[in-house]
Design a protein around this motif. Structure first.
Motif, short mmCIF file in Angstrom:
data_model
loop_
_atom_site.label_atom_id
_atom_site.label_comp_id
_atom_site.label_asym_id
_atom_site.label_seq_id
_atom_site.Cartn_x
_atom_site.Cartn_y
_atom_site.Cartn_z
N ASN A 164 19.20 60.46 58.24
CA ASN A 164 20.42 60.19 58.76
C ASN A 164 21.30 61.55 59.46
OD1 ASN A 164 20.82 57.41 58.38
ND2 ASN A 164 21.60 57.64 56.52
N ASN A 190 22.31 56.39 62.15
CA ASN A 190 22.04 55.65 61.15
C ASN A 190 20.65 55.25 60.94
OD1 ASN A 190 23.15 54.16 59.11
ND2 ASN A 190 23.04 52.31 59.86
N SER A 213 18.96 54.94 57.42
CA SER A 213 19.45 53.69 56.68
C SER A 213 18.59 52.66 57.14
CB SER A 213 20.87 53.65 56.68
OG SER A 213 21.78 54.71 56.33
#
Length: 624
Positions: free
Chosen positions: A585, A595, A598
């Protein structure tokens, strides 16, 4: 504070010394040891939660129809604060015991010129740091308490700040009289590593623990500095280890006609990966690359802290003799915890490398077998009489002896590789996987065509594994026997993937396991998983910065796979996945998006149908 202490204030407040002394001084060596043993007992009491919280939320372990609801909820990310295995107090109990010791231990006691408190004090600092590391991994941000809480009123009046990993690390390592860096280089207490379960085997070397904290916080250069310092202090080599070949699987899949069993496995019986790392009588001597820190439980419930892990993994270790005086079958018929489909797929996707006994063109060529990573089956077993190779109802054998391993020598080398990779040296990281870093890299550069001159310089100056002084005396060089050199970690499960001699016909350059092909294989897989990102090939990147970011990301995924095969079920998996996701990230958001980590984590665990939005950072347990 009351929120997480409410379930077991008495447990949290108890100083595990069995005598409940008044708070005051710990001014005698014997008393000091008594308190340290109490801290170790608190560490034992946290061990089960450590393993289950990390492995059930990872991708390598799965539940069955016989698993209880607490295990199921951990596995699918639906656990509430009432879950039996979600308890912050097991870690805060360690911290409170450590805080008592650190605040009241008399550190001015000397035996002649020797400070009798220093090594034990450093060990307690490491215990506390380990417990805080588990807390922030499980809960994100936690109360950072540095004084002992001896009463309910202490809890009610406490105003300790709530901090995350980036704030906790400098406070533990760098701030005040209890700064861990002040004790850098301190030897372990209670003597050196020896065979058997000595107290030193329960302790965590302080430079290793500092490296772990910095790695978690994304301070990669500092992490690498302390890992190197630890490796140098204990002369810890990446030794030659090979998991024994699963011959049943080999012949089930069909061995090639020119396969020479004797030539292939001359070394594997004397350098066995399983014996080094999982034998109940493992020496634990650092120079053998075995276990560094382990929490061994009591043999009987009447003798101390026991573990629920053996039974959960299908082995009733603590069962006693039946009415006839014989021992019942300790294997459970209905397993609660088994390897996941993802574990088998990863193990079976690897290629096994071996050196043929047939001379071809004056050399012994390296060949491959499509039988997977042999570590994948080395930690699994079946009941006597169950001989079917295809049987997937295999037992995970790690906990047939009640012991939880926290750190092994391989942990340090692979985490050093992770740090070097994120420092912009993916070739150094791959060298740790493939060939091992030693003087060979300097003396025989043609055997390491994937290593850049910049990385050679780094490994000869800041981390001088390749200098004459270290090469010969510690890590193996031209004046040392081949046995003293560093070997690649991938060799543990996949045979002769790197160099097996210094120079000549068995050099690593001749192996089919090469950085270019492994990166290409990983890039192809990533592109399939994330088609919206387009090309992830470093060679096709628009800028040098993007090219390096793509290369680092691919090598990091290779390391992730290596972690899976090397450390499966030991209690590290979900923490490893979260750490890598967090670093993805943070790294080069213009390349993959802010992102990306994630989404990468959510993809890894999608097969578990998690009841949390991992792609949007719902990674943590509810605090109890």
């Amino acid at each position: 504070m009351l929120a997480f202490f409410a379930s077991s204030c008495s447990d949290m407040l108890e100083v595990e010394d069995q005598r409940h002394p008044d708070i005051g001084g710990i001014d005698q060596a014997a008393d000091s040891l008594f308190y340290a043993v109490g801290i170790i007992q608190a560490m034992q009491q946290a061990a089960d939660a450590y393993v289950l919280q990390n492995e059930l939320r990872g991708d390598l372990l799965d539940v069955t129809q016989y698993s209880d609801n607490n295990l199921r909820q951990l596995a699918n990310f639906s656990a509430t604060a009432d879950n039996a295995y979600d308890s912050a107090y097991v870690y805060y109990r360690v911290i409170n015991n450590c805080n008592y010791y650190l605040n009241y231990r008399d550190t001015t006691i000397y035996d002649g010129s020797y400070n009798v408190a220093r090594s034990e004090y450093a060990a307690v600092l490491s215990f506390r740091a380990w417990a805080y590391l588990q807390l922030v991994r499980n809960y994100g941000s936690v109360k950072f308490v540095t004084k002992p809480l001896a009463s309910i009123s202490d809890i009610e009046e406490d105003d300790s700040p709530t901090l995350g990993i980036n704030e906790i690390v400098p406070r533990l390592v760098e701030d005040g009289n209890q700064a861990m860096m002040r004790f850098s280089g301190t030897e372990l207490p209670y003597g050196t590593y020896q065979a058997g379960d000595y107290l030193s085997n329960f302790c965590i070397p302080i430079d290793l623990m500092i490296g772990e904290l910095y790695l978690e916080a994304g301070q990669f250069e500092k992490a690498a500095d302390y890992y190197y310092k630890f490796l140098l202090q204990y002369e810890l080599r990446a030794s030659d280890q090979i998991a024994q070949l699963n011959y049943e699987r080999l012949y089930e899949l069909g061995a090639p006609s020119d396969f020479d069993e004797e030539q292939m496995h001359t070394a594997s019986w004397t350098r066995d990966w399983s014996t080094y790392n999982f034998s109940t009588t493992s020496t634990g001597i650092l120079s053998t690359q075995g276990i560094i820190t382990r929490l061994t439980m009591a043999e009987k419930r009447t003798q101390g802290v026991t573990s629920s892990l053996p039974l959960l993994f299908g082995y009733d270790y603590y069962s006693t003799a039946d009415a006839e005086g014989t021992n019942p079958d300790k294997y459970e018929d209905f397993l609660q915890l088994v390897p996941s489909k993802a574990y088998y797929e990863l193990a079976d996707s690897s290629v096994y490398y071996y050196t043929s006994s047939t001379i071809l063109g004056g050399t012994y060529p390296k060949k491959t077998l499509a039988i997977g990573d042999q570590r994948g089956y080395a930690r699994l077993g079946r009941k006597a009489g169950e001989l079917t190779v295809a049987d997937t109802n295999r037992y995970i054998t790690l906990y047939q002896y009640p012991r939880v391993v926290l750190f092994r020598g391989t942990t340090v080398w692979l985490h050093l590789a992770e740090a070097l990779n994120r420092m912009g040296h993916p070739d150094a990281a791959f060298a740790i996987l493939k060939d091992g870093i030693s003087s060979d890299l300097r003396e025989y550069p043609d055997n390491y065509p994937y290593v850049t001159e910049e990385t050679r310089e780094l490994l000869s100056t800041r981390y001088p594994f390749c200098t004459d002084e270290l090469a010969v005396s510690i890590f193996g060089g031209s004046a040392a026997s081949g046995e003293n050199r560093n070997y690649g970690i991938h060799r543990h499960g996949c045979g002769d993937s790197g160099g097996s001699t210094r120079n000549g016909s068995l050099a690593g350059k001749d192996s089919p396991y090469q950085m270019s092909s492994e990166v290409a294989r990983k890039v192809a897989k990533l592109e399939k998983l994330f088609p919206e990102l387009g090309s992830m090939d470093p060679a096709l990147a628009a800028t040098p910065e993007d090219s390096l970011a793509m290369l680092v990301n691919a090598v990091e995924d290779l390391l992730c796979d290596e972690y899976a095969m090397e450390f499966a079920f030991e209690g590290t998996r979900y923490a490893d996945l979260m750490r890598l996701a967090r670093h993805k990230n943070a790294a080069s958001p213009t390349t993959f998006g802010a992102n990306f980590g994630s989404r990468w984590l959510a993809n890894k665990l999608a097969f578990k149908n998690p009841q949390a939005d991992l792609a949007n950072g719902e990674w943590y347990l509810p605090m109890r």
